[in-house]
Design a protein around this motif. Structure first.
Motif, short mmCIF file in Angstrom:
data_model
loop_
_atom_site.label_atom_id
_atom_site.label_comp_id
_atom_site.label_asym_id
_atom_site.label_seq_id
_atom_site.Cartn_x
_atom_site.Cartn_y
_atom_site.Cartn_z
N SER A 190 41.20 28.36 48.44
CA SER A 190 40.79 27.62 47.24
C SER A 190 39.59 28.29 46.57
O SER A 190 39.52 28.38 45.34
N LEU A 191 38.67 28.78 47.40
CA LEU A 191 37.47 29.42 46.86
C LEU A 191 37.81 30.65 46.05
O LEU A 191 37.24 30.88 44.97
N PHE A 192 38.76 31.46 46.51
CA PHE A 192 39.15 32.67 45.79
C PHE A 192 39.65 32.32 44.38
O PHE A 192 39.38 33.06 43.43
N LEU A 193 40.37 31.21 44.26
CA LEU A 193 40.88 30.80 42.94
C LEU A 193 39.78 30.22 42.07
O LEU A 193 39.72 30.49 40.86
N ILE A 194 38.89 29.46 42.67
CA ILE A 194 37.80 28.83 41.91
C ILE A 194 36.86 29.89 41.33
O ILE A 194 36.29 29.70 40.24
N LEU A 195 36.70 31.00 42.03
CA LEU A 195 35.78 32.05 41.58
C LEU A 195 36.21 32.70 40.27
O LEU A 195 35.36 33.13 39.48
N ILE A 196 37.50 32.76 40.00
CA ILE A 196 38.02 33.54 38.87
C ILE A 196 37.39 33.15 37.53
O ILE A 196 36.84 34.02 36.84
N PRO A 197 37.46 31.89 37.09
CA PRO A 197 36.92 31.56 35.76
C PRO A 197 35.41 31.74 35.68
O PRO A 197 34.88 32.12 34.62
N LEU A 198 34.70 31.51 36.77
CA LEU A 198 33.25 31.65 36.77
C LEU A 198 32.85 33.12 36.66
O LEU A 198 31.90 33.47 35.96
N ILE A 199 33.59 33.99 37.36
CA ILE A 199 33.33 35.43 37.25
C ILE A 199 33.63 35.91 35.83
O ILE A 199 32.86 36.68 35.25
N SER A 200 34.72 35.45 35.28
CA SER A 200 35.10 35.83 33.91
C SER A 200 34.00 35.47 32.93
O SER A 200 33.65 36.25 32.03
N LEU A 201 33.41 34.30 33.09
CA LEU A 201 32.34 33.84 32.20
C LEU A 201 31.14 34.77 32.25
O LEU A 201 30.65 35.24 31.21
N VAL A 202 30.65 35.05 33.46
CA VAL A 202 29.43 35.85 33.58
C VAL A 202 29.68 37.30 33.20
O VAL A 202 28.80 37.96 32.63
N VAL A 203 30.88 37.83 33.45
CA VAL A 203 31.20 39.20 33.06
C VAL A 203 31.25 39.32 31.53
O VAL A 203 30.71 40.28 30.95
N GLN A 204 31.86 38.34 30.88
CA GLN A 204 31.91 38.35 29.42
C GLN A 204 30.51 38.33 28.82
O GLN A 204 30.21 39.08 27.89
#
Length: 241
Positions: free
Chosen positions: A65-79
């Protein structure tokens, strides 16, 4: 690490409403599904009083579950790091784009890591730190399986103590906050269901700080943050020329 935490808090503050949106539409639903699945899978083992298997499945599903939850948060900070602005739509596009890959790779990772924790704890912690970078590598660089594994291990080795410290720090904060919420929820309502909801909402607000911090560490590690700072510096020089 302190600098990364400060930067993460800045990202959190500037994008609070997006973090809330991600929490309500992605983090909270995934946590809810995780809770239902864990309770359903653990029910037979709890009935026959076999807690080991219940805890084993709980650990496996938690990391998946953690691996999936990380995706949108990483996308936000990378953008925000790359362009100083965030496209909300791209967050959900990245979620759809990388979910299947990270779901598949999280299966063996979660099984090995959970077994490592149950055996001697230290092997599980080492595996968790070495695999922690996988979602960051994939979302940031969209690398192949080989590249994701190689870079995640390299990132984990170089920032082993930082990641370990962050895990312990946020685990301690989460434990204390969870204890207080559990005490208040049971004391005021007497309902365990209220406690579960309170804990999920707590994680919804707390987890992004951890993810943003590790993302900042990763972007510094792979050199991307330095390139962004250099471009901003040269653009500023051009304005004065």
């Amino acid at each position: 690490m302190i600098a990364s935490i400060k930067e993460a808090l800045g990202v959190y503050k500037r994008n609070f409403w997006r973090v809330l949106l991600i929490g309500l539409t992605i983090i909270l639903p995934i946590q809810l599904i995780y809770t239902i699945v864990v309770n359903f899978v653990s029910l037979p083992f709890a009935f026959f009083n076999i807690p080991l298997w219940s805890n084993l499945f709980q650990g496996i599903f938690m990391i998946m579950s953690l691996f999936l939850i990380l995706i949108p948060l990483i996308s936000l900070v990378v953008q925000e790091t790359r362009t100083q602005k965030v496209n909300t739509g791209k967050i959900y596009v990245d979620m759809l784009r990388y979910s299947f890959f990270l779901y598949l790779i999280s299966i063996p990772v979660s099984i090995l890591t959970t077994i490592g924790f149950f055996l001697l704890i230290i092997p599980g912690l080492v595996l968790l730190i070495f695999s922690m970078g996988m979602p960051f590598v994939k979302v940031t660089e969209d690398d192949s399986v080989k590249g994701v594994l190689k870079k995640s291990i390299a990132f984990g080795k170089e920032h082993f103590m930082n990641i370990c410290g962050l895990l312990l720090l946020f685990a301690a904060v989460d434990f204390l906050a969870s204890f207080l919420l559990t005490y208040l929820a049971i004391g005021l309502t007497g309902l365990m269901a209220i406690t579960n909801w309170a804990l999920m909402i707590l994680n919804m607000f707390l987890l992004p700080v951890f993810v943003f911090t590790v993302a900042k560490l990763y972007l510094d590690w792979n050199g991307e943050a330095d390139l962004v700072h250099e471009e901003a510096y040269f653009q500023q020089l051009k304005q004065y020329q």
